[in-house]
Design a protein around this motif. Structure first.
Motif, mmCIF file in Angstrom:
data_model
loop_
_atom_site.group_PDB
_atom_site.id
_atom_site.type_symbol
_atom_site.label_atom_id
_atom_site.label_comp_id
_atom_site.label_asym_id
_atom_site.label_seq_id
_atom_site.Cartn_x
_atom_site.Cartn_y
_atom_site.Cartn_z
ATOM 1 N N LYS A 297 0.833 -1.201 0.000
ATOM 2 C CA LYS A 297 0.000 0.000 0.000
ATOM 3 C C LYS A 297 0.869 1.253 0.000
ATOM 4 O O LYS A 297 0.538 2.249 -0.634
ATOM 5 C CB LYS A 297 -0.918 0.005 1.220
ATOM 6 C CG LYS A 297 -2.237 -0.658 0.969
ATOM 7 C CD LYS A 297 -3.215 -0.302 2.066
ATOM 8 C CE LYS A 297 -4.610 -0.733 1.691
ATOM 9 N NZ LYS A 297 -5.544 -0.550 2.801
ATOM 10 N N LEU A 298 1.984 1.176 0.717
ATOM 11 C CA LEU A 298 2.906 2.310 0.727
ATOM 12 C C LEU A 298 3.361 2.596 -0.701
ATOM 13 O O LEU A 298 3.312 3.739 -1.172
ATOM 14 C CB LEU A 298 4.103 1.986 1.617
ATOM 15 C CG LEU A 298 5.120 3.095 1.847
ATOM 16 C CD1 LEU A 298 5.682 2.987 3.252
ATOM 17 C CD2 LEU A 298 6.265 3.060 0.854
ATOM 18 N N LEU A 299 3.763 1.537 -1.396
ATOM 19 C CA LEU A 299 4.197 1.730 -2.778
ATOM 20 C C LEU A 299 3.045 2.193 -3.658
ATOM 21 O O LEU A 299 3.239 2.960 -4.594
ATOM 22 C CB LEU A 299 4.778 0.427 -3.325
ATOM 23 C CG LEU A 299 6.131 0.012 -2.737
ATOM 24 C CD1 LEU A 299 6.586 -1.299 -3.339
ATOM 25 C CD2 LEU A 299 7.181 1.077 -3.008
ATOM 26 N N ALA A 300 1.826 1.729 -3.344
ATOM 27 C CA ALA A 300 0.675 2.144 -4.141
ATOM 28 C C ALA A 300 0.458 3.645 -4.013
ATOM 29 O O ALA A 300 0.283 4.351 -5.007
ATOM 30 C CB ALA A 300 -0.567 1.387 -3.701
ATOM 31 N N TYR A 301 0.467 4.135 -2.766
ATOM 32 C CA TYR A 301 0.281 5.580 -2.585
ATOM 33 C C TYR A 301 1.444 6.344 -3.201
ATOM 34 O O TYR A 301 1.268 7.436 -3.749
ATOM 35 C CB TYR A 301 0.120 5.920 -1.109
ATOM 36 C CG TYR A 301 -1.295 5.737 -0.637
ATOM 37 C CD1 TYR A 301 -2.290 6.614 -1.060
ATOM 38 C CD2 TYR A 301 -1.654 4.691 0.185
ATOM 39 C CE1 TYR A 301 -3.602 6.448 -0.658
ATOM 40 C CE2 TYR A 301 -2.969 4.516 0.600
ATOM 41 C CZ TYR A 301 -3.934 5.396 0.175
ATOM 42 O OH TYR A 301 -5.224 5.241 0.562
#
Lengths: 614, 485
Positions: A297-301
């Protein structure tokens, strides 16, 4: 020439599906062969200026072709497709259907960029959507169903926006679907129509790019999709959105030439608004990324945030900004592809993407660490990686036109990117190695091959940005955007300044070597337990120390409005309203026969009444 | 050979079912298949002929309004072929499906239903139309109740109430026209419609819209749909959705366009269409019983087709016909797939079908193809019709209407995706299912149709455009028919 790709990818997909049941190796091998064939043929199309037209049925003529711009985006798709299909060798437990869908996704993206008419563009756009939707069903974690449905519904909202815009174009272009004909009719369309077309297209493509506030599907979908497929989501699918937004700006509305709304320092008002959406996305995406404890999710954001830069550049629309935007789209595909591959390897080994449950993996996964480091450096825009020249161009573009606030927003976003990048890198690789990870091995080699090649690209293109700028400039020339960026293999010169990537790179290398020598000759290091390091030797029985705990607590506290309010809430309201309406309407059908007869009587009476009035 | 065989052959087989039953009870269940494969072949035979010039048939000796009077043009033959193909596939499906007892009545009524529907799309006489509507209606009511369960009888009763009142209204409309013009032949009416009093004409049109609207599942006269779909046997529902509703709409379109020359009233169909679409989709959204869900979805799809017919341009009508084809094939696929799943799960509740993607992978795969086609996703046939409808609607400058269609489409996607999610991601508990080879074969052929027309849409659009043309070019129709008499 489009037929080769239809046969390779779609034929290959069906073949893989049929033969894949017999052997685990065969299905991955076939996927690799297909990806390799597609890669070789597509790469050879560089500089080709082909075009064919096919009569489909009454009044429906479709066309295929390729130019420098579509080559860039297609090349991103085939390259990542190839590297991932190597990586898939370590995920051969996935069923044949997944490999079928994988090839369909890549193939449809190649055909999207080759489409030269509204219908085949939309055809392959929808193919891409459903095939990527079904891949999420093969994810490992619980939330996949919900994430997949959310993704598909958002994609449909996007697709229908696009379709509405396309139909408007069609109705004004004397019923031609071909891009080249539509261009002829643009001057005849009213301002309102063009604004509607532009807005709808940007909404449609913005969903795939995950520009805020249309991004809510992306973090769950990225997280829940199968780990070896996530690089496609972030690296390539989102680029299709960028490609579409580029077309909507510089093709479908012909740089707003017929929309007389006025300009702000040579940037059209609509472009300026779009640039602000991009800037806000870059800023908010980065802030929200800090808080994430799920690595994916960190990479997604982060992906959302980085693409905000691209949207910003396209919106500003000056030649420097567009060069920077396209460059950054390429960089992003490379480094985010790399990072998602790296995290796929980590998850493969430790089975979770929760950053708080990781740490100290550098000793177990040195290669993954080095590759991730390069990816993170590129993400943060540090030379000599590919991330530097692209961000440099974007900042210069903002400064050149004196968009001070936008430039400031981008700078803050970039600084924030350092924070989450560091959180990502540190939480996974540095710090305390967890007890249960003592036996963890290095990520599987097939994944490392892909990561290695992408790392190489990050450095090579970082040192020789001229290669990328050359391709980008040619692509812009197709859409009649002049280039004022002078470049050679290693230097980039704009009206505001110039830098030599090779020299900068060498300087960074020297600095690195200097530091390394200092480290070698410097004071003797004593190996101590991690806990001693944290607790200064105080004796505490057992304590869970993790870098990611309470990460930037003050920021999260001060900016709580960003973290507690979410665009999801607004959409939640829409969903509740829809469900409420649905319940109400369903009651219409719960009556008995007399009620239905009553409906009929009212209906007849009503119609007769209306007729009487008319 | 005469197109009258399309009516006569199944009629003969229908009434001979009890006779075959005397020889062997086992033959009975093959009768619909035998009969419909003959008519399918006949229907295909007439395609090239009817496309060139309408075939006019007047059964000897009887002057109208008595006797059977057929006018088989491009549109009629297109729908007749569609009905026969769906019919023959469903009749293969029922061979080894658990059918209600006693069999003879069921098979007889099934064939009569097909006779009625085929007659409706082929007839050239407005009173014949009513007769065939009644045949369709009566066999439908009986088939809905054939399971003799409480729910089935209730559904049949509601259908009977609305259906019989609907056909009475149709008869009233016919009487108004006959009273004014003194003729029942469609072409003759079309030629002289100008002489009719405008108010009487409009009243007749309203009566037809309400009357045929019952079969065509148009809101607000479609109250019977969910209950009847819940009560009737699965193969019958497939015919309801794919043939009966389509024939009702055909009759309405034929009367409004060819006979009445598309009065301003035609735009009422736009409103009714979008209302039907939205109400159908909204009602389906929270539905947990798959039979009812598909029933509401059927209403929604009919709304889309009605809307396309309301736009009234050649493109919209062709697209509407294409959508008729896709919806018939797709919905039949879904209902038959559901039927196979129900034999395993014993219930059509969504929860009972959880994880069927693992338990019955092939059936679920075919079901999924049907869902994707109805959602209008490429490379399936449904993509082209939905796209074409949208293009035509916007081309006619109904941009707001197109946006409302999109809202309906997104809601449709929402409930279908919910179904797919449960089918694929739910956990499967239950015994290893028995294969249903014939059922699988039928579903596979429907899937092939969807894929072939999805990849090569021009194969079918060749026939759709002349069919739509026939509906709106009245002078050609009148000339062809009256010249042929």
């Amino acid at each position: 020439m489009y037929k080769e790709f239809l046969i390779i990818y779609f034929g290959g997909a069906i073949l893989t599906y049929i033969l894949g049941k017999s052997s685990r190796f065969l299905k991955v091998f076939l996927t690799l062969v297909v990806a390799l064939a597609g890669f070789i043929i597509f790469t050879h199309l560089y500089g080709a200026n082909l075009g064919v037209e096919i009569g489909l049925f009454k009044g429906f003529n479709i066309g295929f072709g390729i130019d420098h711009l579509s080559w860039i985006f297609g090349e991103i798709a085939v390259t990542l497709g190839l590297l991932l299909s190597i990586g898939l060798f370590s995920f051969d437990e996935l069923p044949p259907t997944f490999f079928f869908l994988f090839q369909i996704v890549i193939g449809s993206m190649v055909l999207i960029v080759m489409s030269r008419d509204l219908v085949s563009f939309f055809f392959f756009w929808e193919t891409m959507t459903w095939s990527s939707f079904f891949t999420i069903f093969f994810g490992e974690w619980e939330g996949k169903g919900k994430a997949a449905v959310k993704y598909f519904l958002w994609s449909l909202i996007g697709a229908y926006s696009i379709l509405l815009a396309f139909s408007l174009l069609y109705s004004f272009s004397a019923h031609s679907l071909l891009f080249k004909d539509i261009l002829l009719f643009l001057p005849g369309m009213s301002t309102t129509t063009l604004i509607a077309v532009f807005t709808l297209l940007v909404i449609g493509f913005g969903v795939k790019t995950a520009v805020m506030p249309l991004h809510v599907w992306a973090p769950p979908a990225y997280r829940e999709s199968p780990h070896p497929f996530t690089p496609i989501f972030s690296g390539v699918l989102s680029k299709m959105g960028i490609y579409g937004i580029f077309l909507s700006l510089f093709f479908f509305t012909a740089r707003f030439s017929s929309i007389g709304l006025g300009y702000l320092r040579e940037t059209h008002i609509l472009g300026y608004i779009l640039a602000w959406f991009g800037g806000a996305t870059a800023f908010l995406g980065a802030l929200i990324a800090i808080k994430q404890d799920s690595a994916k999710k960190l990479l997604a954001y982060s992906s959302i945030s980085q693409l905000g830069y691209v949207i910003f550049g396209l919106g500003i629309g000056t030649s420097m900004a567009v060069t920077g935007a396209l460059f950054h789209a390429i960089s992003h595909a490379i480094f985010k592809g790399l990072l998602f591959l790296a995290i796929a390897g980590v998850i493969k080994r430790i089975g979770t993407d929760d950053l708080t449950e990781m740490g100290g993996l550098i000793k177990k996964m040195p290669f993954t660490f080095v590759f991730s480091l390069l990816g993170i450096l590129a993400l943060a825009g540090i030379p000599p990686t590919i991330g530097f020249p692209s961000k440099w161009l974007l900042y210069e573009a903002a400064i050149e036109r004196h968009f001070v606030f936008l430039a400031a927003v981008l700078f803050i976003a970039s600084t924030t990117a350092f924070l989450y990048s560091y959180k990502f890198l540190f939480s996974i690789f540095l710090g305390q190695l967890h007890e249960e990870h003592k036996e963890v091995k290095e990520a599987p080699t097939p994944l490392l091959i892909g990561e290695g090649i992408l790392s190489l690209a990050i450095v090579v293109f970082g040192l020789f940005p001229g290669v990328v700028i050359d391709a980008v400039t040619k692509a812009m020339a197709v859409y009649k955007i002049p280039s004022i960026v002078a470049y050679s293999l290693t230097t980039v010169t704009t009206s505001l300044g110039s830098f030599n990537a090779l020299v900068v790179g060498i300087l960074f290398l020297i600095a690195f070597l200097f530091g390394f020598v200092l480290y070698l000759v410097g004071g003797r290091a004593e190996k101590v337990e991690h806990l001693d390091n944290y607790l200064a030797g105080e004796a505490v029985e057992s304590i869970e120390m993790h870098y990611g705990n309470s990460f930037y607590q003050f920021l999260i506290r001060e900016l709580s409005i960003i973290y507690t309010k979410s665009a999801d809430e607004v959409y939640r309201w829409v969903i509740d309203f829809t469900n409420y309406t649905s319940e109400g309407i369903r009651k219409l059908f719960l009556g008995d026969g007399q009620v239905y007869l009553f409906y009929m009587a009212i209906f007849l009476f009503f119609m007769v009444f209306i007729m009487g009035v008319m | 050979m005469s197109p009258i065989l399309l009516i006569a052959v199944p009629l003969f087989f229908a009434f001979s079912v009890p006779l075959w039953g005397i020889i062997s009870k086992k033959i009975e269940k093959f009768i619909p298949f035998i009969s419909l494969s003959i008519t399918t072949a006949i229907a295909f035979y007439f395609v090239p002929i009817a496309i060139k010039k309408p075939i006019i048939v007047v059964t000897g000796g009887f002057l109208p309004p008595f006797g059977i009077n057929l006018t088989v043009g491009a549109l009629g033959i297109f729908l007749a072929v569609l009905i026969q193909v769906v019919g023959v596939l469903v009749s293969i499906f029922i061979i080894n499906y658990r059918n209600p007892e006693p069999g003879e009545k069921y098979y007889m009524l099934f064939l009569l239903l097909i006779v009625g529907v085929t007659g409706m799309v082929l007839t050239g006489d407005i009173f014949n139309l009513f007769v065939f509507l009644e045949i369709t209606g009566i066999s439908s009511y009986a088939l809905t109740a054939v399971k003799k369960k409480r729910g089935s009888v209730e559904g049949a009763f509601k259908y009977l109430l609305l259906g019989s009142l609907g056909s009475t209204l149709v008869l009233l409309g016919i009487a108004l026209i006959y009273g004014s013009l003194g003729t029942l032949n469609m072409a003759d009416i079309a030629e002289h419609i100008g002489h009719m009093d405008k108010r009487v004409l409009l009243t007749a049109a309203l009566l037809f819209i309400t009357g045929f609207g019952v079969e065509a599942e148009i809101f607000p006269v479609n109250g019977w749909v969910p209950d009847a779909y819940e009560g009737a046997p699965i193969p019958v529902i497939a015919i309801f959705s794919s043939a009966v509703a389509k024939a009702g709409l055909y009759a309405l379109a034929r009367i409004l366009y060819t006979l009445m020359g598309a009065p301003g009233l035609i735009h009422l169909l736009l409103v009714l269409g979008i209302l039907t679409l939205l109400i159908g989709e909204f009602a389906a959204l929270r539905q947990n019983d798959l039979r009812r869900l598909l029933a509401y979805s059927s209403i929604g799809q009919m709304g889309l087709i009605v809307l396309a017919f309301g736009v009234g341009t050649l493109g919209a009508l062709s697209a509407g016909l294409f959508q008729i084809l896709n919806h018939s094939i797709g919905k039949t696929l879904l209902f038959l797939g559901l039927g196979i799943m129900i034999t395993q799960s014993g219930s059509s509740k969504l929860d009972a079908l959880s994880g069927f993607g693992k338990g019955m992978p092939i059936t679920t795969l075919f079901f999924t193809v049907g869902v994707l086609s109805l959602m209008g996703l490429p490379p399936l046939s449904g993509f082209w019709s939905k796209l074409w409808i949208i293009l035509s609607v916007i081309d006619a400058k109904y941009v707001l209407l197109a946006s409302l269609i999109f809202i309906g489409a997104i809601i449709e996607a929402a409930y279908f995706l919910r179904v797919l999610k449960v089918l694929y991601l739910g956990s499967y508990e239950g015994p290893r299912p028995r294969g249903n080879f014939l059922g699988g074969l039928v579903m596979a052929s429907l899937v092939v149709i969807l894929i072939v027309f999805g990849l090569y849409p021009h194969l079918i659009t060749r026939f759709l455009v002349p069919a739509a043309q026939e509906l709106i070019s009245r002078t050609n129709y009148i000339g062809n028919v009256l010249g042929g008499l």
